[in-house]
Design an enzyme around this catalytic site. Structure first.
Site, PDB file in Angstrom:
ATOM      1  N   CYS A   1      34.665  48.310  36.288  1.00 25.27           N
ATOM      2  CA  CYS A   1      34.228  46.795  35.767  1.00 25.27           C
ATOM      3  C   CYS A   1      34.232  45.908  36.955  1.00 25.27           C
ATOM      4  O   CYS A   1      33.339  46.135  37.696  1.00 25.27           O
ATOM      5  CB  CYS A   1      35.330  46.434  34.695  1.00 25.27           C
ATOM      6  SG  CYS A   1      34.539  45.145  33.815  1.00 25.27           S
TER       7      CYS A   1
ATOM      8  N   HIS B   1      35.370  50.823  30.499  1.00 23.47           N
ATOM      9  CA  HIS B   1      36.849  50.944  30.835  1.00 23.47           C
ATOM     10  C   HIS B   1      37.156  52.533  30.517  1.00 23.47           C
ATOM     11  O   HIS B   1      37.107  52.931  29.178  1.00 23.47           O
ATOM     12  CB  HIS B   1      37.736  50.123  30.059  1.00 23.47           C
ATOM     13  CG  HIS B   1      37.503  48.538  30.929  1.00 23.47           C
ATOM     14  ND1 HIS B   1      38.319  48.315  31.974  1.00 23.47           N
ATOM     15  CD2 HIS B   1      36.739  47.664  30.558  1.00 23.47           C
ATOM     16  CE1 HIS B   1      38.099  47.074  32.392  1.00 23.47           C
ATOM     17  NE2 HIS B   1      37.115  46.687  31.346  1.00 23.47           N
TER      18      HIS B   1
ATOM     19  N   GLU C   1      39.741  53.965  31.039  1.00 22.51           N
ATOM     20  CA  GLU C   1      41.359  54.001  30.664  1.00 22.51           C
ATOM     21  C   GLU C   1      41.801  53.831  29.185  1.00 22.51           C
ATOM     22  O   GLU C   1      42.972  53.984  28.728  1.00 22.51           O
ATOM     23  CB  GLU C   1      42.140  53.137  31.614  1.00 22.51           C
ATOM     24  CG  GLU C   1      41.880  51.669  31.246  1.00 22.51           C
ATOM     25  CD  GLU C   1      40.484  51.209  32.177  1.00 22.51           C
ATOM     26  OE1 GLU C   1      39.843  52.036  32.694  1.00 22.51           O
ATOM     27  OE2 GLU C   1      40.173  49.990  32.356  1.00 22.51           O
TER      28      GLU C   1
END
Ligand code: XMP
Length: 541
Positions: A84, A197, A199
């Site tokens: 990002c 993202h 994660e």
């Protein structure tokens, strides 16, 4: 293999998700550290990472004075992955163009992974792959394939700015109809950027993407495992402590319990624990701590029964913050008195964990610091001059739990919901009395027992009963009761900063309510708290 030899540096640009990146990397068996983006070049070099991850950020690359990457990162010659903001700051650094966008994108997106062939890995070799657009990072990772044979990924986006022109040497590796440059790569230098993202669990292939980066692209082995972490911690404690004596404040919470088990394994009889029972613990908690540590593991534990002292100090006090202060201060006082009786102590052990370390380090440029004030044993008498032993300093909570289980602590203890330092003192609204504490303990016990029985305990993040000193009318048999109320609270949360109330089944609430009123005299009715945080806090005080 040394557990710290292959490591990843994560630079934190201020995203809420940065710790999650670190946890993902650790789950892949690779040690990583999180540092603020403005650490100096010398620290970057001294850390000697095998790869670097640049986190997201609420900042905009387009704004003057916004965070940048330390120059040393680009001079290490190791792979770099920007997530990002991390991708945007990388693009900006190498001469790409980042623009603000009037519409923020937040939530689910389906991205197309670039490349025009779909087949087994490695066909045609790296050059062919590069020519066809596939990246080392995303090659073969997909949730589905579209009609043209392109891989599709379900991902989670959260951004305003976007890269609109790639820097020289970079190619586009992922896109969506709205976001043509959703990922980029310079395979020669091994620099990668992802606008989404990876994660968060909503990005279903996130773990594979991070594994591809840390294992294959950076070449890290999987040395970071519970057994090896324990062996390493034991060796370090022994080296630090020698034949010295260590004191530990045991609270029954996860962190201090794991420290106790670990130190006991490392130094056995050189450890003495002091367990201050302030009388505001959960049902039979004190006995349980003694059973597990003293009886079962053979740890030297001094139990201080200070219930009467705490209740006396709290008499007539109803303000929540005043109660917290009294409990905190007295706790330290009692702990100090007991500790002073133990001869020849040189070390004080603490259950400091990695999030505490990160939060108190922070970035120099004003990232909010969350500082825990509660329940830390910080006020030992000056003359004792103890050195700190903090064997969990490198570990996240989930890692602490894993090594706790590995060290033989009961699963039930290690995966227990958090419990505030002031205990039932902040769950009995208003003045704390022994009668209220005893009533609340039983109600809480029934609630937790039923949650466990119904399989809901592990689905909630925190659940407990609260004692409300308002009297309400009830009727049992022929009798009329006029007695206090018990509130039940159960929440689901990731970070305890925000929370949803748990939608427990009505049948479960029904059983809890019936049992509490029937089995405990002195409760007229039971209510369920349906407030989220915000606006309500998790605790009632
Ligand atoms: P709140 O009530 O602020 O709670 O939404 C967030 C989390 O913090 C815990 N909490 C405390 N923990 N001492 C503690 O050790 C305290 O004084 C305290 N107050 C709240 C609460 O249980 C929840 O997990």
């Amino acid at each position: 293999m040394n557990i710290h030899s292959d490591k990843i540096l994560i630079l934190d640009f201020g995203s809420q998700l940065t710790q999650l990146i670190a946890r993902r990397v650790r789950e892949l068996g690779v040690y990583c550290e999180l540092h603020p983006w403005d650490i100096d070049d010398a620290t970057v070099r001294a850390f000697a990472p095998k790869g670097v991850i640049l986190s997201g950020s609420p900042e905009s690359v387009c704004a003057a004075g916004s965070p940048r990457v330390p120059q040393a990162v680009w001079e290490l010659g190791v792979p770099v992955l920007g997530i990002c903001y991390g991708m945007q700051v990388m693009a900006h650094h190498f001469g790409g163009v980042v623009e603000p966008h009037d519409q923020k994108e937040f939530g689910y997106a389906e991205i197309t992974v670039h490349g025009d062939f779909h087949g087994s890995d490695g066909i045609g070799g790296t050059d062919t792959l590069r020519a066809r657009g596939h990246s080392q990072l995303l090659r073969g990772i997909e949730d589905r394939v579209n009609e043209e044979g392109h891989g599709l990924l379900d991902v989670w986006m959260s951004h305003g700015d976007r890269v609109v022109k790639l820097p020289d040497g970079f190619k586009c590796i992922a896109s969506t109809p709205d976001l043509p440059l959703a990922g980029m790569a310079d395979e020669t230098r091994r620099y990668y950027g992802l606008q989404f993202h990876a994660e968060v669990t909503h990005t279903r292939q996130g773990a594979r993407i991070y594994s591809r980066f840390v294992h294959e692209i950076c070449g890290c082995g999987e040395a970071w495992k519970p057994g090896s972490i324990i062996d390493d911690a034991i060796a370090r404690v022994r080296a630090q402590v020698g034949d010295g004596h260590v004191l530990l404040g045991l609270s029954g919470g996860v962190d201090s319990s794991v420290v106790a088990a670990l130190l006991h394994k490392a130094i056995g009889a050189q450890l003495t624990c002091v367990f201050v029972d302030h009388g505001l613990l959960r049902h039979q908690e004190g006995d349980q701590v003694m059973r597990i540590f003293a009886d079962h593991l053979g740890v030297k534990v001094i139990r201080v029964n200070a219930e009467a002292r705490f209740l006396a100090a709290l008499k007539g006090v109803s303000d929540p913050e005043a109660k917290r202060k009294i409990i905190g201060k007295l706790f330290v006082e009692v702990f100090d008195e007991e500790s002073a009786k133990i001869p020849n102590v040189q070390f004080l052990a603490q259950g400091t964990i990695y999030p505490d370390v990160i939060e108190s380090a922070g970035s120099k440029t004003g990232k909010a610091h969350v500082i825990k004030s509660h329940h830390n044993v910080g006020g030992l008498p000056e003359h004792m001059k103890l050195k700190l032993v903090e064997p969990l300093r490198e570990l996240f909570k989930d890692e602490v739990r894993k090594i706790g289980v590995e060290l033989g602590l009961p699963h039930e203890m290690v995966y227990r919901h958090p419990f505030p330092g002031p205990g039932l003192g902040v769950r009995i609204l208003g003045e704390v009395t022994k009668q209220a504490a005893d009533t609340l303990r039983l109600a809480d016990h029934i609630f937790i027992e039923e949650l466990r029985r119904a399989g809901w305990y592990d689905k909630t993040s925190q659940a407990f009963a609260v004692f409300l000193p308002v009297k309400s009318v009830g009727v049992t048999g022929d009798g009329r009761r006029y007695e206090p109320v018990i509130a039940l609270r159960a929440v689901e949360t990731i970070d305890f900063m925000t929370a949803h109330w748990a939608h427990l089944p009505y049948e479960l609430l029904d059983v809890c309510s019936r049992r509490i009123v029937n089995e405990i005299s002195g409760v007229s009715r039971v209510v369920y708290d349906i407030s989220g945080k915000p606006p309500a806090t998790i605790e009632w005080e």
